[in-house]
Design an enzyme around this catalytic site. Structure first.
Site, PDB file in Angstrom:
ATOM      1  N   ASN A   1       0.831  -1.163  -0.009  1.00 42.61           N
ATOM      2  CA  ASN A   1      -0.023  -0.061  -0.056  1.00 42.61           C
ATOM      3  C   ASN A   1       0.908   1.128  -0.096  1.00 42.61           C
ATOM      4  O   ASN A   1       0.427   2.240  -0.823  1.00 42.61           O
ATOM      5  CB  ASN A   1      -0.743   0.163   1.170  1.00 42.61           C
ATOM      6  CG  ASN A   1      -2.155  -1.033   1.099  1.00 42.61           C
ATOM      7  OD1 ASN A   1      -2.264  -1.404  -0.077  1.00 42.61           O
ATOM      8  ND2 ASN A   1      -2.760  -1.175   2.298  1.00 42.61           N
TER       9      ASN A   1
ATOM     10  N   ARG B   1     -10.642  -4.812 -14.524  1.00 46.81           N
ATOM     11  CA  ARG B   1      -9.449  -5.723 -14.040  1.00 46.81           C
ATOM     12  C   ARG B   1      -9.883  -7.298 -14.083  1.00 46.81           C
ATOM     13  O   ARG B   1     -11.260  -7.541 -13.806  1.00 46.81           O
ATOM     14  CB  ARG B   1      -9.094  -5.408 -12.509  1.00 46.81           C
ATOM     15  CG  ARG B   1      -8.635  -3.930 -12.337  1.00 46.81           C
ATOM     16  CD  ARG B   1      -8.172  -3.905 -11.040  1.00 46.81           C
ATOM     17  NE  ARG B   1      -8.087  -2.516 -10.490  1.00 46.81           N
ATOM     18  CZ  ARG B   1      -7.062  -1.562 -10.618  1.00 46.81           C
ATOM     19  NH1 ARG B   1      -6.057  -2.077 -11.561  1.00 46.81           N
ATOM     20  NH2 ARG B   1      -7.097  -0.490 -10.189  1.00 46.81           N
TER      21      ARG B   1
ATOM     22  N   ARG C   1      -5.233   1.341 -13.272  1.00 47.96           N
ATOM     23  CA  ARG C   1      -4.026   1.716 -12.671  1.00 47.96           C
ATOM     24  C   ARG C   1      -3.299   0.505 -12.260  1.00 47.96           C
ATOM     25  O   ARG C   1      -3.843  -0.377 -11.594  1.00 47.96           O
ATOM     26  CB  ARG C   1      -4.029   2.668 -11.577  1.00 47.96           C
ATOM     27  CG  ARG C   1      -2.698   2.971 -11.302  1.00 47.96           C
ATOM     28  CD  ARG C   1      -2.570   3.877 -10.103  1.00 47.96           C
ATOM     29  NE  ARG C   1      -3.149   5.292 -10.575  1.00 47.96           N
ATOM     30  CZ  ARG C   1      -3.748   6.283  -9.794  1.00 47.96           C
ATOM     31  NH1 ARG C   1      -4.290   5.945  -8.641  1.00 47.96           N
ATOM     32  NH2 ARG C   1      -4.110   7.438 -10.281  1.00 47.96           N
TER      33      ARG C   1
ATOM     34  N   HIS D   1     -15.467   2.507 -15.305  1.00 52.39           N
ATOM     35  CA  HIS D   1     -15.116   1.688 -13.986  1.00 52.39           C
ATOM     36  C   HIS D   1     -16.598   0.935 -13.618  1.00 52.39           C
ATOM     37  O   HIS D   1     -16.502   0.145 -12.577  1.00 52.39           O
ATOM     38  CB  HIS D   1     -14.936   2.812 -12.584  1.00 52.39           C
ATOM     39  CG  HIS D   1     -14.601   2.063 -11.624  1.00 52.39           C
ATOM     40  ND1 HIS D   1     -15.150   2.311 -10.570  1.00 52.39           N
ATOM     41  CD2 HIS D   1     -13.325   1.380 -11.271  1.00 52.39           C
ATOM     42  CE1 HIS D   1     -14.348   1.504  -9.229  1.00 52.39           C
ATOM     43  NE2 HIS D   1     -13.513   1.102  -9.739  1.00 52.39           N
TER      44      HIS D   1
ATOM     45  N   TYR E   1     -12.283 -10.435  -1.881  1.00 59.98           N
ATOM     46  CA  TYR E   1     -12.798  -9.132  -2.141  1.00 59.98           C
ATOM     47  C   TYR E   1     -14.255  -9.320  -1.674  1.00 59.98           C
ATOM     48  O   TYR E   1     -15.041  -9.982  -1.986  1.00 59.98           O
ATOM     49  CB  TYR E   1     -12.701  -8.399  -3.470  1.00 59.98           C
ATOM     50  CG  TYR E   1     -11.642  -7.653  -3.570  1.00 59.98           C
ATOM     51  CD1 TYR E   1     -10.162  -8.063  -3.337  1.00 59.98           C
ATOM     52  CD2 TYR E   1     -11.372  -6.461  -4.346  1.00 59.98           C
ATOM     53  CE1 TYR E   1      -9.192  -7.576  -3.653  1.00 59.98           C
ATOM     54  CE2 TYR E   1     -10.289  -5.926  -4.604  1.00 59.98           C
ATOM     55  CZ  TYR E   1      -9.381  -6.487  -4.412  1.00 59.98           C
ATOM     56  OH  TYR E   1      -8.141  -5.705  -4.911  1.00 59.98           O
TER      57      TYR E   1
ATOM     58  N   ARG F   1     -13.913   2.160   4.108  1.00 58.82           N
ATOM     59  CA  ARG F   1     -12.595   1.178   4.313  1.00 58.82           C
ATOM     60  C   ARG F   1     -11.300   2.131   4.319  1.00 58.82           C
ATOM     61  O   ARG F   1     -10.500   1.917   5.158  1.00 58.82           O
ATOM     62  CB  ARG F   1     -12.394   0.233   3.087  1.00 58.82           C
ATOM     63  CG  ARG F   1     -11.136  -0.852   3.381  1.00 58.82           C
ATOM     64  CD  ARG F   1     -11.077  -1.764   2.139  1.00 58.82           C
ATOM     65  NE  ARG F   1     -10.049  -0.900   1.273  1.00 58.82           N
ATOM     66  CZ  ARG F   1     -10.466  -0.859   0.139  1.00 58.82           C
ATOM     67  NH1 ARG F   1     -11.525  -1.036  -0.402  1.00 58.82           N
ATOM     68  NH2 ARG F   1      -9.502  -0.317  -0.982  1.00 58.82           N
TER      69      ARG F   1
ATOM     70  N   HIS G   1     -15.027  -4.093  -0.164  1.00 57.38           N
ATOM     71  CA  HIS G   1     -15.257  -3.221  -1.197  1.00 57.38           C
ATOM     72  C   HIS G   1     -16.495  -2.889  -1.987  1.00 57.38           C
ATOM     73  O   HIS G   1     -16.459  -2.221  -3.033  1.00 57.38           O
ATOM     74  CB  HIS G   1     -14.641  -4.270  -2.239  1.00 57.38           C
ATOM     75  CG  HIS G   1     -14.109  -3.572  -3.745  1.00 57.38           C
ATOM     76  ND1 HIS G   1     -14.581  -3.949  -4.953  1.00 57.38           N
ATOM     77  CD2 HIS G   1     -12.993  -2.844  -4.035  1.00 57.38           C
ATOM     78  CE1 HIS G   1     -14.016  -3.138  -5.952  1.00 57.38           C
ATOM     79  NE2 HIS G   1     -13.018  -2.285  -5.316  1.00 57.38           N
TER      80      HIS G   1
END
Length: 746
Positions: free
Chosen positions: A95, A432, A462, A492, A525, A621, A649
């Site tokens: 992170n 993704r 990204r 997205h 997730y 989160r 998530h």
């Protein structure tokens, strides 16, 4: 042949005359605003009662570091499974890498270009950098202190040891020397620094050895750099996999850089090795692609990915035993500031602990769990996949991953669609996905079967850009219609649409989710998804796909909120309605679950709701710029955070609406990038059973009996994991795992 409508060049208005064979060179490229999608919504900030300045917002960069501190607190928890603690230390490192590569690099750019606009919290980029430097130094020192003083001693008690070369017996040294000669030496490249060899380029996030050698003939001391290969495991098992995976046996590991350091005489024959120091550089690795100037976005992005490796340094990590002269050389050659140097005890880069984390020691890991097929797809647990279309025709299916299996729901939905001869078309967004994606395979199978298949691939996701380019090419070769969304906007939203012939008509089915179509991450997730054939929702999804692949700037939606046009304004409208209900004495409550809460217009609207007596609950989160519990501003707002085994998530929005709740789920976080620069979608949850599930979820997340972090008015996060008697509070993720297991036992 083609028909063209002529244009009056003076008025720029189309004429009524069509003619064949017009000059195609005059056709212009579409613009994002106007041709593809309407302009970004304009929202006025709500008027707040009282005199509250910029300090009503918490700084987003500091809040991000606070999030990573919460992750570190999990690593520091002695009651947590030991190898999971080590994994959390690794996550902290990963992170922080992304934070420096993106956020710190962005601040550096703003300072360098003279863009000193204060943040929403009133801090200049220089002030933010100073705050970040102090907090990040403390955080990384605390991370390594936890590793050395808490986790390593605990691992040794479990017969897992990280050793030095000097600790090894001759037989083990011989095995490692053979390993070095066969597998390491051939891929090493020593780079000298002298007048004929300038200081070498140091790639971002690579681990390197700074080596000082001496020529015994001249006595001259020289510097060389050696990159530690990232193709090999960082932690080398000395005694083999049987020792690693057997709780009754000792498992010893040695760092790859230590093995290399012991064999430098092979790299520099005829020289005396005087010193060896590990160091690591973090660079600006955020992408900058001028889409409007790029005829082919795919090619432009591929070029930018090559340039990413050469971004300016933003952090230098060195061992705390490094020779000051060597450090001075690194600082000078890398043109880095002393404040950007992080001196830490070896080993650097705790992401490299993966080989140890993966050790098969069940007592040191979370108990294994098997995701179950959703009860709303299969009433009875069986190994046979449910008929997703039949179940969805019967009722809307709300999925909660990873507790509900992704493979037997979303993946099965697309696989069944690909194999079904009655399916005419499939449309899919891919933000993704995994390298061996069954989702991609299903789309290819469908295209090869002659179905119309559209894949909207977001190649600008990204750090997944290269993978997405690869799969975009693969899909194109298979005959899938691949499009890349709208220039200037990342796509997205998480959407899947299937058109199926049933009798004499067509029926549309869709899945709308909060998470990516990624079978691997779906296992860890926490996300939500909706399978539905509701005509209004599927019509909206169909319109959104048309907008993303064609020209439809005036598209309207009835069951979706879509960014960048209507999510912010739509949510603020719902917030304002809750204010009206509260003022009229009706039931009013607002609840939001998201990854990040940063958008000032949304936050100020929530402040105004609090000032009007509306109860506001926020589960976040990561970053939170909202300051709860401030008298006169936000005393009716509570903010909680849940971290644990799974990455929280999902995004959920509920509004009490005078006893008739409105509930949405979707892909959008409350950040500028999501609401202004991305295509996002929230869907209205219509079935009462599904709304009740989500409302109950908020009750459990906000309960005093649940282990959470509480955000205090001063911006401090306080962990609440035990009750007044010292008993551990309920782990919400374990609760949902057990709830699925109980259903299976029934």
């Amino acid at each position: 042949m083609s028909a063209e409508k002529t244009v009056n060049t003076e008025s720029n208005e189309p004429s009524d005359n069509y003619h064949i064979g017009g000059d195609i060179t005059k056709i212009e490229r579409a613009q994002t605003q106007g041709d593809r999608i309407e302009a970004v919504e304009k929202v006025k900030l709500p008027h707040l009662s009282g005199d509250f300045g910029t300090d009503r917002f918490l700084d987003r960069e500091t809040s991000w570091l606070d999030f990573n501190t919460r992750v570190l607190e999990l690593a520091e928890d002695p009651d947590l499974y030991l190898l999971e603690r080590l994994n959390f230390l690794s996550i902290v490192g990963s992170n922080l890498d992304e934070f420096f590569m993106v956020r710190v690099a962005g601040l550096r750019r703003r300072i360098a270009t003279g863009i000193a606009v204060p943040s929403a919290a009133g801090m200049t980029p220089d002030e933010q950098m100073e705050e970040i430097s102090e907090s990040a130094h403390q955080l990384m020192e605390r991370q390594h202190r936890c590793f050395h003083e808490e986790v390593l001693p605990a691992l040794e008690k479990e017969q897992i040891r990280i050793v030095k070369w000097s600790d090894l017996e001759d037989e083990a040294k011989a095995r490692l020397t053979s390993f070095f000669s066969d597998e390491v030496f051939p891929i090493l490249t020593p780079l000298a620094v002298d007048p004929a060899h300038p200081f070498p380029y140091i790639s971002g996030l690579s681990l390197n050895l700074a080596v000082v050698v001496r020529n015994p003939q001249t006595g001259k001391e020289l510097f060389a750099r050696l990159k530690v290969p990232d193709q090999l495991n960082r932690m080398i098992s000395i005694d083999g996999s049987r020792a690693v995976n057997s709780p009754s046996r000792e498992a010893r590991f040695i760092a790859l850089e230590d093995v290399i350091a012991q064999h430098l005489d092979m790299m520099f024959p005829g020289m005396e090795v005087l010193e060896v120091h590990a160091f690591r550089v973090t660079r600006n690795e955020d992408l900058e692609v001028e889409e409007d100037d790029a005829e082919n976005l795919l090619q432009a992005l591929e070029k930018e990915l090559l340039r990413r490796r050469f971004g300016p340094p933003v952090r230098l990590e060195v061992e705390d035993t490094i020779n000051p002269n060597v450090l001075e050389l690194l600082i000078s050659e890398l043109s880095i500031d002393e404040s950007e140097v992080y001196r830490l005890p070896a080993p650097l880069d705790l992401r490299g602990m993966g080989a140890i984390v993966k050790a098969n020691r069940p007592a040191l890991h979370y108990p294994k769990h098997i995701a179950h097929t959703s009860r709303w797809l299969n009433e009875n647990e069986t190994s046979k996949a449910a008929n997703v279309f039949a179940a969805t025709r019967s009722h809307d299916v709300l999925l909660h991953h990873p507790y509900d299996s992704f493979a037997t729901s979303v993946q099965a939905f697309l696989e069944q669609a690909a194999a079904d001869p009655n399916v005419m078309a499939i449309k899919q967004t891919l933000y993704r996905t995994s390298g061996d994606s069954p989702i991609v395979d299903a789309l290819i199978e469908a295209a090869e079967a002659g179905k119309q298949v559209l894949a909207l691939v977001e190649i600008k996701a990204r750090f997944d850009e290269e993978a997405n380019i690869k799969w975009a090419r693969k899909l194109e070769r298979a005959g899938v219609h691949v499009v890349y969304g709208i220039v200037g906007l990342k796509t997205h939203c998480k959407l899947s649409l299937v058109v199926r012939k049933e009798g004499d008509s067509l029926r549309r089915y869709c899945h709308i989710g909060t998470g990516n179509y990624h079978p691997s991450t779906a296992r860890f997730y926490e996300d939500l998804g909706l399978l539905t054939c509701d005509p209004q929702i599927t019509e909206d999804v169909s319109r959104l796909f048309n907008q993303l692949s064609g020209y439809a700037p005036k598209t309207t939606y009835r069951s979706l909120l879509v960014a960048p046009r209507s999510i912010r304004s739509g949510l603020i409208d719902y917030i304002n309605k809750e204010i009206e209900h509260s003022m009229a004495g009706r039931k009013a409550k607002i609840q939001i679950k998201c990854n990040s809460m940063v958008d000032e217009a949304i936050i100020d609207s929530l402040y105004r709701a609090s000032q009007s007596g509306v109860e506001v609950n926020v589960v976040v989160r990561g970053i939170c710029a909202l300051r709860p519990g401030v008298p006169g501003l936000s005393e009716n707002i509570r903010v909680r955070s849940v971290l644990g085994r799974f990455l929280e998530h999902s995004r959920v929005f509920t509004f009490e609406n005078a006893g008739n709740p409105k509930v949405y789920i979707g892909s959008a976080d409350m950040m500028h990038r999501n609401l202004d620069r991305r295509v996002e979608a929230l869907v209205n949850i219509k079935a009462q059973r599904n709304r009740e599930y989500l409302l109950d979820m908020f009750d459990r997340y906000m309960s005093k009996k649940t282990s959470t972090w509480h955000l205090e008015p001063d911006g401090h996060w306080e962990r609440h994991s035990k009750d007044d008697q010292g008993n551990r509070l309920v782990d919400i993720q374990s609760y949902y795992l057990e709830s699925r297991d109980k259903r299976k036992r029934k």
